[in-house]
Design a protein around this motif. Structure first.
Motif, PDB file in Angstrom:
ATOM      1  N   MET B 394      -3.772  70.623  42.467  1.00  0.00           N
ATOM      2  CA  MET B 394      -3.940  69.930  43.749  1.00  0.00           C
ATOM      3  C   MET B 394      -3.742  68.425  43.591  1.00  0.00           C
ATOM      4  O   MET B 394      -3.063  67.787  44.403  1.00  0.00           O
ATOM      5  CB  MET B 394      -5.346  70.193  44.284  1.00  0.00           C
ATOM      6  CG  MET B 394      -5.703  69.336  45.471  1.00  0.00           C
ATOM      7  SD  MET B 394      -5.556  70.226  46.970  1.00  0.00           S
ATOM      8  CE  MET B 394      -7.244  70.818  47.091  1.00  0.00           C
ATOM      9  N   ARG B 397      -0.181  67.619  43.527  1.00  0.00           N
ATOM     10  CA  ARG B 397       0.477  67.841  44.819  1.00  0.00           C
ATOM     11  C   ARG B 397       0.218  66.678  45.770  1.00  0.00           C
ATOM     12  O   ARG B 397       1.053  66.316  46.581  1.00  0.00           O
ATOM     13  CB  ARG B 397      -0.051  69.124  45.476  1.00  0.00           C
ATOM     14  CG  ARG B 397       0.366  70.382  44.777  1.00  0.00           C
ATOM     15  CD  ARG B 397      -0.084  71.611  45.577  1.00  0.00           C
ATOM     16  NE  ARG B 397       0.151  72.816  44.817  1.00  0.00           N
ATOM     17  CZ  ARG B 397       1.319  73.455  44.775  1.00  0.00           C
ATOM     18  NH1 ARG B 397       2.336  72.999  45.484  1.00  0.00           N
ATOM     19  NH2 ARG B 397       1.463  74.537  44.044  1.00  0.00           N
ATOM     20  N   TYR B 405       0.570  66.724  52.964  1.00  0.00           N
ATOM     21  CA  TYR B 405      -0.829  66.858  52.539  1.00  0.00           C
ATOM     22  C   TYR B 405      -1.422  68.204  52.972  1.00  0.00           C
ATOM     23  O   TYR B 405      -2.232  68.789  52.260  1.00  0.00           O
ATOM     24  CB  TYR B 405      -1.689  65.759  53.178  1.00  0.00           C
ATOM     25  CG  TYR B 405      -1.548  64.362  52.620  1.00  0.00           C
ATOM     26  CD1 TYR B 405      -1.755  64.091  51.264  1.00  0.00           C
ATOM     27  CD2 TYR B 405      -1.267  63.292  53.471  1.00  0.00           C
ATOM     28  CE1 TYR B 405      -1.671  62.785  50.790  1.00  0.00           C
ATOM     29  CE2 TYR B 405      -1.189  61.982  52.999  1.00  0.00           C
ATOM     30  CZ  TYR B 405      -1.392  61.723  51.661  1.00  0.00           C
ATOM     31  OH  TYR B 405      -1.317  60.450  51.183  1.00  0.00           O
ATOM     32  N   ALA B 408      -0.669  70.781  50.523  1.00  0.00           N
ATOM     33  CA  ALA B 408      -1.472  70.612  49.308  1.00  0.00           C
ATOM     34  C   ALA B 408      -2.874  71.180  49.514  1.00  0.00           C
ATOM     35  O   ALA B 408      -3.429  71.855  48.642  1.00  0.00           O
ATOM     36  CB  ALA B 408      -1.552  69.134  48.932  1.00  0.00           C
TER      37      ALA B 408
END
Lengths: 453, 453
Positions: B394, B397, B405, B408
């Motif tokens: 995460m 990402r 976002y 992610a």
């Protein structure tokens, strides 16, 4: 007894007037400011939903000794009347025998409340606009406009009862560590009306709260003393069937004729109001803290505006006053401590009624006509009647009780979980009133301590 | 190419300056207003947290051709350095080899951004306070005070880049159907510093983001080019160990000595700053819609302020500008449509980074020192290194990618569910790097389509 203070209440609406009356009766000097004209001297706005006074509201009025006076203005409604297309009118009693909610016109009640407060010695200053507040010094600044010369007032205490778009809260909001949210729903409402018959009688049953649930939109009607009904049309602002799309008389005609065939004689009245009255929005407002030191505090919609789908907006605001005066009795002259105790006691409960009201918005328009939902209600109702000590329906906990809203929400959630299980039982449609189902509910409730009050 | 417009940007912070530069480069006439003095002519405020520039930030700077210039101001940090009491310093690399976040002083960067925008022809009007905006007509009103004589400006378009307490948004908020929330956390922060050694070198490793996780509070330190570190102490406002309770030099001495023994030589510096610098609050702000017709729109913190615990506040604001200019390329002169497309594209993603940042707040101070959490990270890291196509952490990402976002967040949630299962396996502490565990993760990921990008 408290020592007498010089107190300002900003807002002469229902909660502001009631608070002013309470404060006056406690021995304070009270001035109420309102930016609008005296509601007793103007026509009603055409943007209000009739009020449904219930237990919490009556209790607060009783505390000020004005319950009887207000009862005269109200009509008891002991049931919902569901107008489902192609089905016979269906009645759902609200509670036990003798339990009812009370329909009152907002304007009529507000005029009466101001009369009563004024008679008790409260001073009202209408059409005086509050633009700023000094929270630390409890000063109010009023004037013709935001940029005009301002008049300054000094008070000991200031209450913000100035509604969802509160100026007082607006000032508090600019402070650090003040939490705030406003969330509008994408559905608006419009006030419509059904006039009385020529002989002054009501055109629909006047002991019912009438609902025409239509999925995406919904019409309701509540009776007035004069034989008329105040109706409210809830509908999306935009989309296929919406306030935006119904933009011609022809479209409005077709809309009312198609969706409300059992009141088609009223189309011309409904249509006239539809194009005359404004479309209003609905918002949930939350904030915290409500008070500033021992100087300023919020009551009613300014602290916790909610959507109207549980009929509890005014009741919750009136209950603020009951709780505030419980804290006054407890803490006497320590205003800071009593404001803190008041907001701490109220916040979880006003959050709970906000949540319940929002859920009802999601539920009411779609599910009140849904077979599954009606069966669920029927099972609950039968069980509650047989076992009134074990099962008090959520609606009754909110409406016919003064136990905390947060408790009603928690117990309601536990009940919902039980009913979810019941509704999944095989052939529930056929054997819903069997002893087996009753036993199953008993079994599930006995393992749920949360149902105890 | 767009037709040239007369555009105002309110706010000369990082996002406002970058936006102004982009707009100027596109051929518009651009005036930036700021109520504060020119940051190039005043001392820094002592209330800022060093910035962590990462992928999204660099991408936006690249779009304006100023990436290289800004790189000169930044120090790459490729790892966290965890200072856990009674344990050796522990390093957690942020990503793959070559991946790093970049420490930059907010003040240094802001000065450079204004220089670059000004050189490109943007006009800056500092110490000019915007008090009101006419949204429909794109007018700005400025003056010495809210009640003084105001100057009126006419523009074609206005951008609100005026931060978390945006005046522009404040005006939009008074409109119906504008959703808004501000939520403060009960933790504050204070800027502290560790000066350079006498020879100008750093006193701690200058390629690390230093963290002293202490449960309820946390200290971080990020290096500056001049050999110093900007530190930030995050701590509750009130309570046993809090900004409120540390009210004497003696208490502060004891606090730093007890909790930060490995930097005890710095106590006098830390303490000086502690009593000199202000304590600041942190807030999450959400609102919608961000734009008003084709006239006004919000960018950066004014639209979506977040808590700083993912190091993405500036990056998210800069990414707004990237996305805005993608929409400008797509919709050309239809500003209304492009503002709509911009806000619709951004809103789910800024909500996602708000959520991730808030979660990190909950996680960072408590769990970064937690054995279970460290093991979880270790397993994830090892698996990610072996299977870089299947498992992108995460953090990577968010930080080393420009994928949305929201994506992610969704993938991170799926990964968390998998890791929850892994951490519950028997004897995971012993056999965490066994092939069996690796196979188990492979099995779980293969059934999770959401991990695909």
């Amino acid at each position: 007894m408290q020592s007498s203070k010089n107190i300002a209440v900003v807002g002469s609406g229902l909660v502001g007037s009631l608070l002013a009356l309470y404060l006056k009766q406690t021995g304070h000097k009270v001035t109420v400011f309102d930016r609008r004209p005296d509601v007793r001297k103007v026509e009603f706005s055409g943007r209000s939903i009739n009020l449904a006074m219930s237990n919490r509201g009556w209790k607060a009025l009783r505390g000020a000794g004005i319950e009887k006076e207000v009862r005269k203005l109200a009509l008891p409604l002991d049931k919902r009347a569901l107008h489902v297309n192609n089905q016979a009118l269906y009645f759902q009693p609200y509670g036990k025998k003798g339990e009812a909610i009370y329909s009152i016109s907002r304007g009529v009640l507000n005029r009466k409340m101001i009369d009563l407060a004024e008679k008790a010695g409260v001073k009202f200053q209408f059409e005086e606009k509050v633009w700023d507040i000094d929270l630390t010094e409890a000063k109010l600044f009023t004037g013709a406009s935001e940029k005009s010369e301002w008049k300054e007032y000094n008070f000991d205490l200031i209450f913000g009862a100035d509604g969802a778009f509160s100026r007082i809260r607006h000032k508090m909001q600019r402070q650090s560590l003040f939490n705030y949210s406003q969330h509008f729903i994408d559905v608006g409402y419009k006030e419509l009306s059904i006039p009385a018959n020529a002989d002054g009688s009501h055109k629909l049953d006047n002991a019912s709260f009438h609902i025409w649930p239509r999925g995406e939109f919904m019409l309701i009607a509540m009776p007035n003393l004069n034989g008329s009904f105040t109706c409210t049309l809830f509908m999306p602002f935009e989309g296929e069937i919406s306030f935006e799309s119904l933009d011609t008389e022809t479209k409005a005609d077709a809309f009312f004729a198609t969706h409300f065939p059992d009141i088609k004689d009223e189309i011309s009245n409904l249509k006239r109001d539809f194009f005359k009255n404004p479309t209003s929005s609905m918002v949930t407002i939350k904030c915290y803290p409500w008070s500033y030191e021992g100087k300023v505090t919020l009551v009613g919609d300014s602290a916790h505006a909610i959507v109207p789908f549980y009929g509890q907006g005014m009741n919750a605001g009136f209950e603020d006053i009951s709780i505030l005066f419980e804290k006054i009795a407890e803490y006497k002259n320590d205003w800071e401590q009593l404001f803190t105790a008041y907001q701490e006691a109220r916040k979880p409960n006003t959050d709970a009624i906000a949540e319940l009201s929002y859920r009802n918005f999601m539920e009411m328009s779609s599910k009140t006509a849904d077979a599954d939902f009606l069966l669920r209600k029927k099972i609950e109702k039968q069980f509650a009647e047989k076992h009134p000590d074990i099962w008090v329906p959520m609606y009754s906990r909110v409406t016919f009780s003064d136990r905390p809203y947060a408790e009603a929400l928690a117990i309601g959630d536990a009940q919902r979980t039980i009913m979810d299980k019941i509704m999944k039982l095989p052939n529930i449609e056929e054997n819903w009133d069997s002893e087996k189902i009753e036993q199953k509910i008993l079994e599930l409730t006995s393992s749920k301590n949360v149902l105890d009050t």
